[in-house]
Design an enzyme around this catalytic site. Structure first.
Site, PDB file in Angstrom:
ATOM      1  N   ASP A 173     -17.638  13.091 -38.433  1.00 45.35           N
ATOM      2  CA  ASP A 173     -17.035  13.033 -36.966  1.00 45.35           C
ATOM      3  C   ASP A 173     -18.397  13.675 -36.070  1.00 45.35           C
ATOM      4  OD1 ASP A 173     -15.341  11.209 -37.673  1.00 45.35           O
ATOM      5  OD2 ASP A 173     -13.718  12.733 -38.128  1.00 45.35           O
ATOM      6  N   TYR A 212     -16.200  20.130 -49.118  1.00 46.74           N
ATOM      7  CA  TYR A 212     -15.944  20.483 -47.704  1.00 46.74           C
ATOM      8  C   TYR A 212     -15.557  21.747 -47.718  1.00 46.74           C
ATOM      9  CZ  TYR A 212     -16.584  15.656 -46.026  1.00 46.74           C
ATOM     10  OH  TYR A 212     -17.192  14.274 -45.576  1.00 46.74           O
TER      11      TYR A 212
END
Length: 292
Positions: A56, A109
């Site tokens: 994003d 992540y």
């Protein structure tokens, strides 16, 4: 014609995400432009240009992956010389013709929180609940064919500064750490859109006592036909796609490329700290004026 996979590092601050979009700056668009400019690819379909995943707007990366095939031997630093400083290729690997970077063995992540008096014991219990295979329909923003995902591991810790990094940065006395970050390292084969950032919102709510562990269990096991729960995502700027791994593929990291990206980050940090210092002077001066 050879097929190559490249590992991409980027700072997401000035990008509208990874995926190409009309009239805005994206990581994918920059990569395609410069690969075309240097003659590595022309038609994306012929080059079989593929990406591992989309991040994003504002999300950073040290390990996103693209692949393509080209008649030219891929020269990492030639491409980096053409790319803007906030995107750099840091590793490459030869791959088979049918390689699709989307199908990874493991993704990692890292989300960075700052110590706000959170209940870390409760957060660790929440992490233990997240690990395993669950229905993450409440942890994504869009409808998808399947929302079942597996979290392999979650590691939560406060980092210590590596002595090698200290030595490398000894010529930069302005780089002083004055905060206490908490790392959340989340491992899994694949993730839904916004999934990690929604997980992080739940971690914060549990750490602040706003959500119970039983509520988390219900979010992960919604009843059939139950409306999707609303979970507000945390900020994208604290999220880093650290790495993507593939079975049987070993990336060769380029020392010069990594050092070049490190220098860019150091210079950026120094500029941020100069800006901070100037604003601090203005703030103090304002207080002095008020006292007068």
């Amino acid at each position: 014609m050879k097929r190559t996979a490249l590992k991409i590092a980027y700072i997401g601050t000035n990008f509208h995400g990874f995926q190409r979009q009309p009239d805005v700056r994206t990581v994918e668009e920059e990569l395609i432009y410069h690969l075309r400019k240097l003659g590595y690819i022309d038609d994306l379909k012929t080059a079989r240009f593929r990406i591992a995943g989309r991040t994003d707007r504002g999300v950073h990366s040290l390990g996103n992956v693209i692949s393509f095939q080209s008649e030219k031997e891929v020269q990492v630093n030639q491409i980096n010389n053409s790319l803007p400083d906030d995107i750099q290729i840091i590793a490459k690997a030869p791959v088979r013709f049918g390689f699709k970077p989307r199908y990874a063995q493991m993704r990692k992540y890292r989300y960075i929180l700052f110590d706000q008096g959170l209940d870390m014991e409760a957060i660790q219990k929440a992490a233990n609940i997240f690990v395993g295979t669950h229905n993450f329909t409440n942890f994504t923003k869009r409808n998808q064919k399947t929302t079942t995902r597996t979290i392999d591991k979650i590691e939560i810790f406060k980092p210590t500064i590596n002595e090698n990094i200290k030595n490398k940065n000894k010529n930069y006395p302005h780089l002083n750490t004055t905060y206490e970050p908490i790392f959340f390292d989340i491992y899994g084969e694949s993730f839904l859109w916004n999934m990690v950032r929604k997980m992080m919102r739940v971690f914060v709510d549990i750490g602040q006592g706003k959500m119970s562990l039983e509520e988390l269990k219900r979010l992960l096991n919604p009843e059939e036909g139950e409306p999707r729960a609303y979970i507000k995502v945390l900020e994208p700027e604290n999220l880093i796609l650290m790495d993507i791994e593939y079975d049987g593929i070993k990336f060769q990291y380029d020392d010069y490329a990594c050092e070049r990206f490190r220098r860019y980050l150091v210079n950026t940090l120094i500029n941020h700290q100069k800006t901070y210092a100037i604003k601090e002077v203005i703030l103090n001066s304002l207080e002095e004026l008020h006292d007068d």
